[in-house]
Design a protein around this motif. Structure first.
Motif, mmCIF file in Angstrom:
data_model
loop_
_atom_site.group_PDB
_atom_site.id
_atom_site.type_symbol
_atom_site.label_atom_id
_atom_site.label_comp_id
_atom_site.label_asym_id
_atom_site.label_seq_id
_atom_site.Cartn_x
_atom_site.Cartn_y
_atom_site.Cartn_z
ATOM 1 N N THR A 19 0.835 -1.205 0.000
ATOM 2 C CA THR A 19 0.000 0.000 0.000
ATOM 3 C C THR A 19 0.867 1.252 0.000
ATOM 4 O OG1 THR A 19 -1.677 -1.199 1.247
ATOM 5 C CG2 THR A 19 -1.877 1.187 1.191
ATOM 6 N N ALA A 20 1.913 1.261 0.824
ATOM 7 C CA ALA A 20 2.814 2.416 0.861
ATOM 8 C C ALA A 20 3.492 2.605 -0.491
ATOM 9 C CB ALA A 20 3.845 2.233 1.970
ATOM 10 N N LEU A 21 3.862 1.490 -1.138
ATOM 11 C CA LEU A 21 4.490 1.562 -2.458
ATOM 12 C C LEU A 21 3.520 2.129 -3.489
ATOM 13 C CD1 LEU A 21 7.061 0.871 -4.016
ATOM 14 C CD2 LEU A 21 6.146 -1.416 -4.377
ATOM 15 N N ALA A 22 2.271 1.706 -3.440
ATOM 16 C CA ALA A 22 1.268 2.220 -4.379
ATOM 17 C C ALA A 22 1.037 3.713 -4.165
ATOM 18 C CB ALA A 22 -0.037 1.448 -4.227
ATOM 19 N N LEU A 23 0.931 4.148 -2.897
ATOM 20 C CA LEU A 23 0.742 5.572 -2.610
ATOM 21 C C LEU A 23 1.953 6.394 -3.045
ATOM 22 C CD1 LEU A 23 -0.964 5.465 0.891
ATOM 23 C CD2 LEU A 23 -1.988 6.193 -1.249
ATOM 24 N N GLY A 24 3.145 5.881 -2.778
ATOM 25 C CA GLY A 24 4.363 6.577 -3.192
ATOM 26 C C GLY A 24 4.465 6.705 -4.698
ATOM 27 N N THR A 25 4.099 5.650 -5.411
ATOM 28 C CA THR A 25 4.115 5.693 -6.873
ATOM 29 C C THR A 25 3.106 6.705 -7.396
ATOM 30 O OG1 THR A 25 4.777 3.364 -6.931
ATOM 31 C CG2 THR A 25 3.864 4.282 -8.956
ATOM 32 N N PRO A 64 9.153 20.277 -1.433
ATOM 33 C CA PRO A 64 8.729 19.456 -2.581
ATOM 34 C C PRO A 64 9.906 18.901 -3.385
ATOM 35 C CG PRO A 64 7.400 21.444 -2.468
ATOM 36 C CD PRO A 64 8.509 21.595 -1.470
ATOM 37 N N LEU A 65 10.957 19.705 -3.556
ATOM 38 C CA LEU A 65 12.120 19.241 -4.309
ATOM 39 C C LEU A 65 12.837 18.113 -3.570
ATOM 40 C CD1 LEU A 65 13.948 19.561 -6.754
ATOM 41 C CD2 LEU A 65 15.238 21.291 -5.489
ATOM 42 N N ILE A 66 13.020 18.297 -2.277
ATOM 43 C CA ILE A 66 13.676 17.253 -1.473
ATOM 44 C C ILE A 66 12.850 15.964 -1.524
ATOM 45 C CG2 ILE A 66 14.306 16.590 0.889
ATOM 46 C CD1 ILE A 66 14.900 19.632 1.347
ATOM 47 N N PHE A 67 11.537 16.123 -1.403
ATOM 48 C CA PHE A 67 10.644 14.975 -1.452
ATOM 49 C C PHE A 67 10.724 14.270 -2.807
ATOM 50 C CE2 PHE A 67 6.322 13.104 -1.728
ATOM 51 C CZ PHE A 67 6.385 12.312 -0.596
ATOM 52 N N ALA A 68 10.729 15.060 -3.896
ATOM 53 C CA ALA A 68 10.757 14.482 -5.246
ATOM 54 C C ALA A 68 12.074 13.772 -5.523
ATOM 55 C CB ALA A 68 10.514 15.572 -6.286
ATOM 56 N N VAL A 69 13.175 14.293 -4.979
ATOM 57 C CA VAL A 69 14.475 13.659 -5.204
ATOM 58 C C VAL A 69 14.584 12.364 -4.384
ATOM 59 C CG1 VAL A 69 16.967 13.925 -4.839
ATOM 60 C CG2 VAL A 69 15.646 15.783 -5.852
ATOM 61 N N GLY A 70 14.079 12.384 -3.158
ATOM 62 C CA GLY A 70 14.183 11.201 -2.295
ATOM 63 C C GLY A 70 13.165 10.122 -2.595
ATOM 64 N N LEU A 71 12.024 10.498 -3.181
ATOM 65 C CA LEU A 71 10.948 9.543 -3.417
ATOM 66 C C LEU A 71 11.337 8.380 -4.333
ATOM 67 C CD1 LEU A 71 8.093 8.962 -2.540
ATOM 68 C CD2 LEU A 71 7.265 10.348 -4.442
ATOM 69 N N PRO A 72 12.069 8.619 -5.444
ATOM 70 C CA PRO A 72 12.464 7.469 -6.277
ATOM 71 C C PRO A 72 13.319 6.450 -5.525
ATOM 72 C CG PRO A 72 12.723 9.500 -7.510
ATOM 73 C CD PRO A 72 12.402 9.883 -6.090
ATOM 74 N N VAL A 73 14.181 6.934 -4.642
ATOM 75 C CA VAL A 73 15.011 6.014 -3.846
ATOM 76 C C VAL A 73 14.126 5.194 -2.913
ATOM 77 C CG1 VAL A 73 16.834 5.871 -2.112
ATOM 78 C CG2 VAL A 73 17.015 7.515 -3.982
ATOM 79 N N LEU A 74 13.164 5.857 -2.262
ATOM 80 C CA LEU A 74 12.244 5.145 -1.376
ATOM 81 C C LEU A 74 11.402 4.139 -2.151
ATOM 82 C CD1 LEU A 74 11.033 8.058 0.920
ATOM 83 C CD2 LEU A 74 12.639 6.234 1.486
ATOM 84 N N LEU A 75 10.973 4.510 -3.362
ATOM 85 C CA LEU A 75 10.190 3.580 -4.182
ATOM 86 C C LEU A 75 11.017 2.362 -4.575
ATOM 87 C CD1 LEU A 75 8.202 6.033 -6.467
ATOM 88 C CD2 LEU A 75 7.312 4.645 -4.592
ATOM 89 N N LEU A 76 12.277 2.575 -4.893
ATOM 90 C CA LEU A 76 13.148 1.452 -5.248
ATOM 91 C C LEU A 76 13.321 0.507 -4.055
ATOM 92 C CD1 LEU A 76 15.030 0.078 -7.273
ATOM 93 C CD2 LEU A 76 16.872 1.539 -6.408
ATOM 94 N N VAL A 77 13.564 1.085 -2.881
ATOM 95 C CA VAL A 77 13.701 0.261 -1.672
ATOM 96 C C VAL A 77 12.385 -0.457 -1.379
ATOM 97 C CG1 VAL A 77 14.049 0.348 0.828
ATOM 98 C CG2 VAL A 77 15.542 1.650 -0.691
#
Length: 197
Positions: A19-25, A64-77
């Protein structure tokens, strides 16, 4: 009579990796669409793209920029974690299983109790603080006429499945009673409400 499908209650809501992965995506997709929309609109207007992008991405101190840069890493993990969970058959997400062998309580201290040891299954609400009552599922290992005063001594227990999950669905009492009756009709299932220990 053998029931092929066990009755399983899994963790749902925001507590699961899927669910967290779906929301993050979904959030990442919105951020990408927002950026593309700004670029397209500004290109059609013939205006500079930099000003609107800075207004969006550098607002609130650049959050927002920090979130957008970190989000792909979190999605990969998260994707790697979800693949690992699939291999483990989501064992950590199973809160309760009722099958032909007995009852299995999941959570931090998983335990399986065979039907031969089960004297009853009950739902109680324990007084946790002055204002809160916590619903719990107890697998009773003591006969009804020998129950001690404290519900903590009745047998292993766990929080009532679904009560601690964000956006989760709690286990309906009737579903539990039906599942137990199908596999062990001799085991009583009761709802005792609020109990002072």
């Amino acid at each position: 009579m053998s029931i092929s499908e066990p009755f399983v209650v899994k963790r749902h809501g925001l507590g699961t990796t899927k669910t967290a992965l779906a929301l993050g995506t979904a959030v990442f997709g919105v951020l990408v669409l927002l950026t593309l929309g700004i670029v397209v609109v500004q290109t059609i207007r013939g205006s500079s793209v930099r000003g609107p992008l800075e207004a969006v991405w550098l607002s609130w101190g650049g959050t927002p920029l920090i979130f957008a840069v970190g989000l792909p890493v979190l999605l990969l993990v998260g994707a790697i974690t979800a693949l690992e969970e699939r291999r483990d058959q989501d064992a950590d997400d199973v809160l309760l299983t009722v099958d032909d062998q007995g009852i299995s309580l999941g959570g931090e201290q998983p335990r399986t109790i065979p039907w031969g040891e089960v004297r009853g299954v009950c739902r109680v609400e324990r007084h946790e603080t002055e204002e809160t009552w916590e619903p719990r599922l107890i697998v009773m290992l003591v006969d009804e006429d020998a129950l001690p005063r404290s519900t903590k001594a009745w047998g292993p227990s766990c929080p009532w499945p679904g009560t601690h999950e964000i956006l989760g669905r709690t286990l309906p009492y009737d579903d539990l009673a039906t599942a137990v009756a199908q596999r062990a009709p001799h085991v009583p299932v009761t709802n005792r409400g609020r109990v002072e220990d």
